[in-house]
Design a protein around this motif. Structure first.
Motif: not given
Length: 392
Positions: A81-96
């Motif tokens: 789901d694109p709507k779920q994927a976008v915030p997870l991408a941000q999480k991988l970048i900023k948090q992880d």
């Protein structure tokens, strides 16, 4: 006395080397991200992806890691789901703070997150998503086939290998299905022959009853049907077609490259042909080792989704090694310079300027309830992305 001092010096040197190595391996791990559909309609693909990449991580760490550091896989469920994927991408970048990302999901979520990773200059390798927009950025690559490549390989298989004369298309009405159908039709247009396209139909993603579509196939007297869809679509379609007495040869693609297709279709899967990424009969050690280990650990058959994820992860790891650094630009450049890589899904000849992979397309057939080797499509006009996607 000199001998003893020399021996002590050697022991001390070895001890120092071991200490430094252990210190390095105990350093902060190199984080690599992964987005996959662990839940939802594509959960079987997500499970295959996670299982396969975990095998790859284990192999890398057992061999000493990368640059003397362990690799840590950070993965999240995007449910395709694109709507779920976008915030997870941000999480991988900023948090992880990952070094790179494997795209283990479908075209729509992959299209949504690819520009985000590109903007942050994080290498992103789509494992199997086929839409052309995914690789528009400088930091985005595709280990699976561009839709134009796979669609044309399917048409080549229908005409040249299956000897179809009256060909029908039934495809899912989404990015995946439309892109493949376009490639299929492009091949037919570019390579006129006595084979003709007698029918082209689309069905909604939610469709489960294909009898109305199949009735039109029967009426058109098609001898080859390009049944493009995911395993949860193609499996029921095969079963319903045989129940209706349709004897045409059925041809699918990577979306149906799953043990679930055979499980759902049962005996109706026999003779079903797919164009895909993985040749189970490839004798190369990298392939047979993976197949053996996957079957042993997970008690099920591997598929192209997992194999593509394994390769995407390993190509990323190989690039970090070649770069000698986790510097994102250096890693990106090392991916771009990949050549003749001994991949699980074939010899990866390299990536073109758009980040598209160049490698042969595998053709598999269901025989005695398992996917087996039938042929390989290695025609440069088909497997070279620029040529395949070029305007007529």
């Amino acid at each position: 006395m000199k001998t003893r001092r020399g021996l002590l010096a050697v022991v001390a040197a070895v001890g120092l080397w071991l200490a430094l190595s252990l210190a390095a391996f105990g350093a902060e791990p190199i984080k690599i991200g992964l987005l996959a559909p662990i839940t939802g309609f594509a959960a079987a693909d997500g499970e295959s992806m996670i299982n396969s990449v975990k095998l790859a991580v284990g192999e890398v760490n057992a061999a000493g890691g990368v640059l003397g550091r362990k690799v840590q896989l950070v993965y999240y469920d995007d449910a395709a789901d694109p709507k779920q994927a976008v915030p997870l991408a941000q999480k991988l970048i900023k948090q992880d703070r990952v070094v790179g990302v494997v795209g283990g999901s479908y075209s729509m979520p992959s299209r949504a997150v690819a520009p985000i990773f590109d903007d942050e200059e994080i290498p992103f390798i789509a494992a199997y998503a086929i839409h052309p927009d995914i690789t528009k950025g400088d930091y985005t690559f595709r280990n699976g086939f561009l839709g134009a490549v796979e669609g044309q390989a399917a048409a080549y298989t229908a005409v040249k290998i299956l000897k179809g004369k009256r060909i029908a298309i039934i495809t899912s009405d989404n990015d995946f299905g439309r892109t493949l159908a376009e490639g299929f039709k492009k091949y037919m247009k570019r390579n006129p022959s006595d084979a003709q396209l007698v029918l082209s139909l689309t069905y909604p993603m939610s469709e489960k009853d294909f009898k109305a579509y199949l009735a039109k196939v029967k009426e058109a007297n098609a001898d080859v049907v390009f049944a493009s869809g995911y395993y949860f679509q193609t499996g029921p379609m095969l079963k319903q077609a045989r129940e209706m007495g349709i004897t045409a040869k059925f041809l699918g693609e990577e979306g149906a490259d799953s043990p679930k297709t055979i499980e759902i279709a049962g005996k109706a899967a026999e003779g079903f042909v797919i164009v895909t990424n993985l040749n189970r009969d490839d004798p190369r050690p990298v392939v047979q080792k993976f197949l053996k280990e996957y079957r042993k650990r997970y008690k099920t058959e591997p598929d192209m989704v997992g194999a593509s994820g394994y390769d995407a992860f390993m190509v990323l790891v190989d690039a970090i090694k070649k770069a000698g650094s986790t510097d994102r630009k250096s890693v990106r450049n090392a991916i771009a310079e990949t050549a003749n890589y001994n991949g699980l899904t074939g010899i990866i000849r390299g990536f073109d300027r758009d980040g598209e992979v160049i490698k042969p397309v595998q053709v598999q057939v269901v025989k005695d309830g398992k996917f087996r080797y039938l042929a390989m499509v290695d025609n440069p006009a088909i497997i070279t992305p620029k040529l395949a996607a070029g305007d007529d």
